[in-house]
Motif scaffolding. Structure first.
Motif, PDB file in Angstrom:
ATOM      1  N   VAL A 180       0.826  -1.205   0.000  1.00  0.00           N
ATOM      2  CA  VAL A 180       0.000   0.000   0.000  1.00  0.00           C
ATOM      3  C   VAL A 180       0.866   1.262   0.000  1.00  0.00           C
ATOM      4  CG1 VAL A 180      -1.663   1.331   1.343  1.00  0.00           C
ATOM      5  CG2 VAL A 180      -1.975  -1.125   1.072  1.00  0.00           C
ATOM      6  N   ASP A 181       1.914   1.265   0.844  1.00  0.00           N
ATOM      7  CA  ASP A 181       2.790   2.439   0.903  1.00  0.00           C
ATOM      8  C   ASP A 181       3.453   2.700  -0.442  1.00  0.00           C
ATOM      9  OD1 ASP A 181       2.123   2.906   3.446  1.00  0.00           O
ATOM     10  OD2 ASP A 181       3.993   2.169   4.365  1.00  0.00           O
ATOM     11  N   ASN A 182       3.897   1.615  -1.080  1.00  0.00           N
ATOM     12  CA  ASN A 182       4.552   1.799  -2.366  1.00  0.00           C
ATOM     13  C   ASN A 182       3.619   2.389  -3.409  1.00  0.00           C
ATOM     14  OD1 ASN A 182       7.336   1.235  -2.388  1.00  0.00           O
ATOM     15  ND2 ASN A 182       6.833  -0.895  -1.901  1.00  0.00           N
ATOM     16  N   PHE A 183       2.386   1.878  -3.417  1.00  0.00           N
ATOM     17  CA  PHE A 183       1.414   2.436  -4.355  1.00  0.00           C
ATOM     18  C   PHE A 183       1.227   3.926  -4.109  1.00  0.00           C
ATOM     19  CE2 PHE A 183      -0.400  -1.695  -5.727  1.00  0.00           C
ATOM     20  CZ  PHE A 183      -0.490  -1.396  -7.068  1.00  0.00           C
ATOM     21  N   GLU A 184       1.052   4.266  -2.812  1.00  0.00           N
ATOM     22  CA  GLU A 184       0.774   5.664  -2.490  1.00  0.00           C
ATOM     23  C   GLU A 184       1.972   6.546  -2.826  1.00  0.00           C
ATOM     24  OE1 GLU A 184      -0.998   6.266   1.267  1.00  0.00           O
ATOM     25  OE2 GLU A 184      -1.077   8.448   1.045  1.00  0.00           O
ATOM     26  N   ASP A 185       3.178   6.082  -2.409  1.00  0.00           N
ATOM     27  CA  ASP A 185       4.378   6.872  -2.697  1.00  0.00           C
ATOM     28  C   ASP A 185       4.559   7.030  -4.193  1.00  0.00           C
ATOM     29  OD1 ASP A 185       4.695   6.992  -0.045  1.00  0.00           O
ATOM     30  OD2 ASP A 185       6.374   5.554   0.083  1.00  0.00           O
ATOM     31  N   GLY A 186       4.316   5.907  -4.905  1.00  0.00           N
ATOM     32  CA  GLY A 186       4.482   5.945  -6.356  1.00  0.00           C
ATOM     33  C   GLY A 186       3.560   6.977  -6.982  1.00  0.00           C
ATOM     34  N   LEU A 187       2.287   6.931  -6.599  1.00  0.00           N
ATOM     35  CA  LEU A 187       1.319   7.853  -7.197  1.00  0.00           C
ATOM     36  C   LEU A 187       1.592   9.294  -6.791  1.00  0.00           C
ATOM     37  CD1 LEU A 187      -2.042   5.858  -7.005  1.00  0.00           C
ATOM     38  CD2 LEU A 187      -0.600   6.305  -8.993  1.00  0.00           C
ATOM     39  N   LEU A 188       1.940   9.481  -5.499  1.00  0.00           N
ATOM     40  CA  LEU A 188       2.217  10.850  -5.045  1.00  0.00           C
ATOM     41  C   LEU A 188       3.524  11.368  -5.609  1.00  0.00           C
ATOM     42  CD1 LEU A 188       0.958  10.771  -1.338  1.00  0.00           C
ATOM     43  CD2 LEU A 188      -0.029  12.007  -3.286  1.00  0.00           C
ATOM     44  N   GLY A 189       4.389  10.437  -6.013  1.00  0.00           N
ATOM     45  CA  GLY A 189       5.667  10.832  -6.583  1.00  0.00           C
ATOM     46  C   GLY A 189       5.527  11.450  -7.967  1.00  0.00           C
ATOM     47  N   ILE A 190       4.465  11.066  -8.673  1.00  0.00           N
ATOM     48  CA  ILE A 190       4.251  11.649  -9.995  1.00  0.00           C
ATOM     49  C   ILE A 190       3.733  13.071  -9.814  1.00  0.00           C
ATOM     50  CG2 ILE A 190       2.994  11.390 -12.189  1.00  0.00           C
ATOM     51  CD1 ILE A 190       2.597   8.454 -11.444  1.00  0.00           C
ATOM     52  N   PRO A 191       4.260  14.027 -10.580  1.00  0.00           N
ATOM     53  CA  PRO A 191       3.724  15.392 -10.474  1.00  0.00           C
ATOM     54  C   PRO A 191       2.219  15.372 -10.715  1.00  0.00           C
ATOM     55  CG  PRO A 191       5.643  15.313 -11.923  1.00  0.00           C
ATOM     56  CD  PRO A 191       5.355  13.918 -11.549  1.00  0.00           C
ATOM     57  N   PRO A 192       1.433  16.023  -9.828  1.00  0.00           N
ATOM     58  CA  PRO A 192      -0.033  15.952  -9.918  1.00  0.00           C
ATOM     59  C   PRO A 192      -0.566  16.245 -11.318  1.00  0.00           C
ATOM     60  CG  PRO A 192       0.616  17.081  -7.933  1.00  0.00           C
ATOM     61  CD  PRO A 192       1.885  16.791  -8.682  1.00  0.00           C
ATOM     62  N   VAL A 193      -0.027  17.290 -11.965  1.00  0.00           N
ATOM     63  CA  VAL A 193      -0.563  17.664 -13.273  1.00  0.00           C
ATOM     64  C   VAL A 193      -0.349  16.530 -14.276  1.00  0.00           C
ATOM     65  CG1 VAL A 193      -0.431  19.305 -15.171  1.00  0.00           C
ATOM     66  CG2 VAL A 193      -0.189  20.091 -12.811  1.00  0.00           C
ATOM     67  N   ILE A 199      -2.491  11.937 -17.382  1.00  0.00           N
ATOM     68  CA  ILE A 199      -2.528  10.503 -17.727  1.00  0.00           C
ATOM     69  C   ILE A 199      -3.939   9.960 -17.551  1.00  0.00           C
ATOM     70  CG2 ILE A 199      -1.723   8.218 -16.996  1.00  0.00           C
ATOM     71  CD1 ILE A 199       0.978   9.542 -16.281  1.00  0.00           C
ATOM     72  N   ILE A 200      -4.557  10.311 -16.407  1.00  0.00           N
ATOM     73  CA  ILE A 200      -5.915   9.807 -16.152  1.00  0.00           C
ATOM     74  C   ILE A 200      -6.878  10.288 -17.235  1.00  0.00           C
ATOM     75  CG2 ILE A 200      -7.866   9.937 -14.549  1.00  0.00           C
ATOM     76  CD1 ILE A 200      -5.784  10.009 -12.257  1.00  0.00           C
ATOM     77  N   ILE A 201      -6.763  11.567 -17.610  1.00  0.00           N
ATOM     78  CA  ILE A 201      -7.652  12.117 -18.645  1.00  0.00           C
ATOM     79  C   ILE A 201      -7.451  11.379 -19.974  1.00  0.00           C
ATOM     80  CG2 ILE A 201      -8.150  14.159 -20.053  1.00  0.00           C
ATOM     81  CD1 ILE A 201      -7.346  15.804 -17.498  1.00  0.00           C
ATOM     82  N   LEU A 202      -6.183  11.156 -20.301  1.00  0.00           N
ATOM     83  CA  LEU A 202      -5.899  10.464 -21.566  1.00  0.00           C
ATOM     84  C   LEU A 202      -6.446   9.034 -21.562  1.00  0.00           C
ATOM     85  CD1 LEU A 202      -2.309  11.691 -22.512  1.00  0.00           C
ATOM     86  CD2 LEU A 202      -4.510  12.247 -23.589  1.00  0.00           C
ATOM     87  N   ILE A 203      -6.239   8.343 -20.451  1.00  0.00           N
ATOM     88  CA  ILE A 203      -6.765   6.966 -20.371  1.00  0.00           C
ATOM     89  C   ILE A 203      -8.279   6.983 -20.551  1.00  0.00           C
ATOM     90  CG2 ILE A 203      -7.160   5.017 -18.823  1.00  0.00           C
ATOM     91  CD1 ILE A 203      -4.399   5.467 -17.652  1.00  0.00           C
ATOM     92  N   ASP A 262      -4.339  15.257  -2.553  1.00  0.00           N
ATOM     93  CA  ASP A 262      -3.588  14.258  -1.798  1.00  0.00           C
ATOM     94  C   ASP A 262      -4.503  13.197  -1.200  1.00  0.00           C
ATOM     95  OD1 ASP A 262      -1.331  15.496  -2.481  1.00  0.00           O
ATOM     96  OD2 ASP A 262      -0.786  16.206  -0.453  1.00  0.00           O
ATOM     97  N   GLU A 263      -5.649  13.653  -0.659  1.00  0.00           N
ATOM     98  CA  GLU A 263      -6.601  12.698  -0.083  1.00  0.00           C
ATOM     99  C   GLU A 263      -7.102  11.742  -1.158  1.00  0.00           C
ATOM    100  OE1 GLU A 263      -6.525  15.834   0.516  1.00  0.00           O
ATOM    101  OE2 GLU A 263      -6.542  16.134   2.694  1.00  0.00           O
ATOM    102  N   THR A 264      -7.411  12.285  -2.357  1.00  0.00           N
ATOM    103  CA  THR A 264      -7.919  11.451  -3.453  1.00  0.00           C
ATOM    104  C   THR A 264      -6.892  10.397  -3.847  1.00  0.00           C
ATOM    105  OG1 THR A 264      -9.159  13.335  -4.262  1.00  0.00           O
ATOM    106  CG2 THR A 264      -8.906  11.494  -5.771  1.00  0.00           C
ATOM    107  N   ILE A 265      -5.649  10.851  -3.962  1.00  0.00           N
ATOM    108  CA  ILE A 265      -4.601   9.913  -4.367  1.00  0.00           C
ATOM    109  C   ILE A 265      -4.387   8.859  -3.293  1.00  0.00           C
ATOM    110  CG2 ILE A 265      -2.119   9.696  -4.803  1.00  0.00           C
ATOM    111  CD1 ILE A 265      -3.947  10.737  -7.097  1.00  0.00           C
ATOM    112  N   SER A 266      -4.452   9.279  -2.042  1.00  0.00           N
ATOM    113  CA  SER A 266      -4.288   8.323  -0.955  1.00  0.00           C
ATOM    114  C   SER A 266      -5.393   7.268  -1.016  1.00  0.00           C
ATOM    115  CB  SER A 266      -4.316   9.079   0.369  1.00  0.00           C
ATOM    116  OG  SER A 266      -4.544   8.190   1.416  1.00  0.00           O
ATOM    117  N   THR A 267      -6.619   7.697  -1.247  1.00  0.00           N
ATOM    118  CA  THR A 267      -7.731   6.755  -1.377  1.00  0.00           C
ATOM    119  C   THR A 267      -7.526   5.843  -2.586  1.00  0.00           C
ATOM    120  OG1 THR A 267      -9.299   8.248  -0.329  1.00  0.00           O
ATOM    121  CG2 THR A 267     -10.215   6.599  -1.807  1.00  0.00           C
TER     122      THR A 267
END
Ligand SMILES: Nc1ncnc2c1ncn2[C@@H]1O[C@H](COP(=O)(O)OP(=O)(O)OP(=O)(O)O)[C@@H](O)[C@H]1O
Ligand SMILES: [Mg+2]
Lengths: 397, 297
Positions: free
Chosen positions: B44-57, B62-66, B93-98
């Motif tokens: 779980v930590d890796n997923f969260e760190d990984g996602l938060l590590g990507i610049p939000p924009v 990426i999400i929009i394109l997908i 941050d809360e959204t990404i954490s979820t």
């Protein structure tokens, strides 16, 4: 012809205690009685016969008579309860799991009623399914798949998906998939039943053509009699799990073993069962051999025997023409070298040996003389007269 | 003597028994529990760190394109608006954490659930055992899962993920089982007739043909995981659920609404995108399209 598959005392009982049912069968009880007593179903009972190398062997019978069960015991999709199946002398029923898989990959393939293609694979990938499973390399697979698709005329669709094809085309893919493994035996369970009548006939012709090109041993299940007659070298008729008769279409039509078989053939169009050569009569007409007999002598012999027409052949037995009292009489005074030619009746059509009876029928009807039947090389086989034709139709009807 | 007995004296000490059992498990299986805990925490930590590590924009893009590629360009616009709202409400941050917790526990639920579904499909015995367990799991209200999770694993993301994966697993198991059993008899026969081993039959025939059903199970699992992750904020799993919870505790309607809206947007995005995986786009595959373009050009 050698036997490819020999089936000996093969039984299938569906249910928990097959031994009991086997014992009751020995006592002579019927399938229904056994079901009432033991709640087990007799799928196939005591099947013993041989399928010859290179023949199309059709299994016919009403629904539930055990046809599917019988063929599935040949590749052990269904485990036999008792009996043996010998493939080139090797007992399939004793094979280990590995041997069995090997046998299925190389010796026997199968074509299914509703095609059973994989929707997520292309036509070529579907065709090479058997090869993929055997672990053959991709390039080789594709080469062999394309070759098989070529055979069934679908090479241009190799990269399409099955759902882009019509029913007939899908079954061609099913056939190509079975051919691609180069297994000598094809099992076909009502392979053409799901197709439109027109397409079905087309596929039957395709199978016959394929057999002429490269004969597989085909076990074909059908409940369409016309189909069985069209493609079958021999037909086995099943009733209640038992095989009641095996024979060529002609044998079964002219000599049904019992009422069940007879009822099956009731109303069959016999004119499709027989070929011209099978009913041609050698003794039907006088035959003159041309170098031996001259026109004058022929006329005398005809008069003598009180006949009206005769057939003329040459020294090798090849058909030359037909003559009548009148035509002979009119030619006696012609110059020597054209005498026979003048004596021949004009406008006589011959029937090739493999002509369907239905077509011979129209020839006979259109001519005032009997129709001579001629082999491919030109040899005279006999004649079909109106009388012979009526007798044949009467015997079978 | 009988007259002194009253119904209120009648007492079965279930609570004490359960406490004793829990104590016993905690005493004797500390190693196992810690192991599970560490493994899940790591994932779980890796997923969260990984996602938060990507610049939000970039991540939003990426999400929009997908969304636009897998679903439709209209849905791409919806995704764009959703991203804008999430940034605007300051709950990225809360959204990404979820999202990380949802993905992490879903992956675990699938990794465990799909093999169970396969085993169920292949052996009637396994199905007979597992089916009632699944039925039982699905009749329980979601927050009941929080109690044992919290007892054994304390508070935080790990018990949240565990409660979530247990709660979200049943559809994956069920629909895998169902999908494999629904593969037509003829297809299975075709596989066998051409010489498949059991393994090949599963991999080359049954699983591919069961894929639409399995993907429906994956979609349901992810959606259940999302709803559970929100509830799991009650035991400290954090994320958008926490925003909602804080809103409720402070009677701050606005904050509660913002958290809720974030959950809804995330739910719609996850639902549509996961639904689109596994169903081939109507019409032509990418390869065919490329062929066409190249053929014309
Ligand atoms: N798996 C099974 N379990 C129990 N009984 C079976 C099973 N498979 C077939 N049977 C029974 O065995 C008998 C023969 O069935 P089979 O499928 O071989 O008939 P069929 O001649 O192929 O019929 P159809 O023309 O309908 O395909 C039938 O009475 C059928 O009910
Ligand atoms: Mg059948």
């Amino acid at each position: 012809m050698t036997d490819k598959l020999v089936i000996e005392g093969l039984y299938k009982i569906f249910g928990p205690e097959p031994e009991q049912a086997l014992a009751l069968l020995d006592e002579g009880l019927s399938k229904d009685e056994i079901f009432d007593r033991t709640r087990t179903t007799v799928g196939v009972q005591d099947a013993s016969f041989a399928i010859r190398d290179g023949e199309v062997f059709v299994v016919m019978g009403l629904s539930g008579s055990g046809k599917s069960t019988l063929v599935r015991m040949l590749n052990r999709l269904i485990e036999p309860t008792a009996g043996r199946v010998l493939l080139d002398g090797t007992d399939i029923t004793r094979m280990s799991k590995g041997e069995l898989i090997d046998m299925r990959r190389h010796k026997m393939s199968m074509v299914f009623q509703s095609f059973a293609l994989m929707p997520h694979k292309t036509v070529a990938e579907n065709t090479s399914f058997g090869l993929e499973v055997s672990g053959i390399a991709v390039a080789e697979r594709r080469r062999r798949a394309l070759k098989a698709l070529e055979t069934v005329g679908l090479a241009p669709f190799a990269d399409s998906r099955p759902d882009e094809l019509s029913g007939g085309m899908k079954q061609r893919v099913g056939l190509a998939r079975a051919l691609a493994t180069e297994a000598p035996i094809l099992l076909m369970d009502e392979a053409f039943s799901a197709l439109d009548p027109l397409i079905r006939t087309e596929m039957q012709d395709e199978l016959v053509r394929l057999q002429q090109h490269e004969a597989h041993t085909v076990v074909f299940i059908s409940h369409d009699l016309d189909e069985a007659i069209r493609i079958g070298d021999r037909i086995a008729i099943m009733e209640g799990g038992a095989i009641v008769q095996i024979g060529t279409p002609e044998e079964i039509v002219t000599n049904p073993a019992n009422e069940y078989v007879r009822s099956f053939f009731y109303g069959v169009d016999v004119s499709k069962v027989f070929k011209a050569s099978e009913i041609a009569e050698k003794q039907g007409l006088m035959v003159f051999e041309r170098p031996g007999v001259n026109v004058r002598a022929a006329l005398a012999q005809l008069k003598d025997r009180n006949r009206n027409v005769a057939v003329v052949v040459d020294g090798d037995g090849r058909y030359r023409g037909m003559v009548s009292l009148n035509s002979l009489a009119g030619a006696v005074d012609s110059p020597g070298d054209t005498r026979w030619d003048d004596a021949f009746l004009k406008g006589i059509e011959t029937a090739p040996e493999d002509m369907d009876l239905s077509e011979v029928l129209s020839l006979v009807a259109a001519s005032e003389y009997p129709v001579p039947v001629v082999e491919e090389g030109g040899r005279y086989l006999g004649i079909v007269s109106k009388t012979v034709l009526l007798q044949t139709l009467d015997k079978a009807g | 003597m009988a007259s002194e007995f009253s119904i209120t004296d009648f007492h079965i000490p279930i609570g004490e028994w359960v406490s004793a059992a829990v104590d016993w498990i905690q005493d004797n299986f500390t190693g196992v529990l810690d192991g599970i805990s560490d493994a899940i925490k790591f994932i779980v930590d890796n997923f969260e760190d990984g996602l938060l590590g990507i610049p939000p924009v970039l991540l939003a893009l990426i999400i929009i394109l997908i969304a636009a590629w897998r679903v439709s360009w209209r849905f791409g616009i919806f995704a764009f608006v959703s991203m804008a709202l999430i940034f605007g409400m300051g709950i990225w941050d809360e959204t990404i954490s979820t999202l990380a917790l949802v993905i992490g526990s879903s992956v675990l639920a699938l990794v465990i659930g799909i093999p169970i579904g396969i085993a169920m499909a292949r052996k009637d015995m396994v199905e007979a055992v597992v089916r009632p367990v699944l039925d039982f799991m699905q009749t329980m209200p979601p927050f009941v899962y929080l109690i044992p999770a919290a007892i054994f694993f304390g508070l935080g993301k790990v018990p949240g993920a565990i409660a979530t994966l247990v709660f979200a697993m049943p559809p994956a198991v069920r629909l895998t089982n169902l999908g494999i059993r629904q593969v037509s008899e003829e297809h299975v026969e075709a596989g066998r007739a051409f010489g498949c081993t059991d393994r090949q039959l599963l991999l080359k025939v049954q699983l591919p043909l069961a894929m639409p059903s399995i993907m429906a199970g994956v979609n349901q699992t992810i959606m259940l995981a999302l709803s559970m992750v929100v509830i799991a904020s009650m035991i400290g799993a954090g994320g958008l659920g926490n925003t909602v919870l804080t809103g409720i505790q402070r009677l701050d309607v606005g904050l509660g609404f913002e958290g809720g809206l974030g959950v809804v947007l995330l739910a719609i995005l996850l639902d549509r995108i996961t639904q689109s995986v596994g169903t081939r786009k109507p019409g032509v595959s990418l390869r065919m399209r490329l062929k066409k373009v190249l053929g014309k050009g």
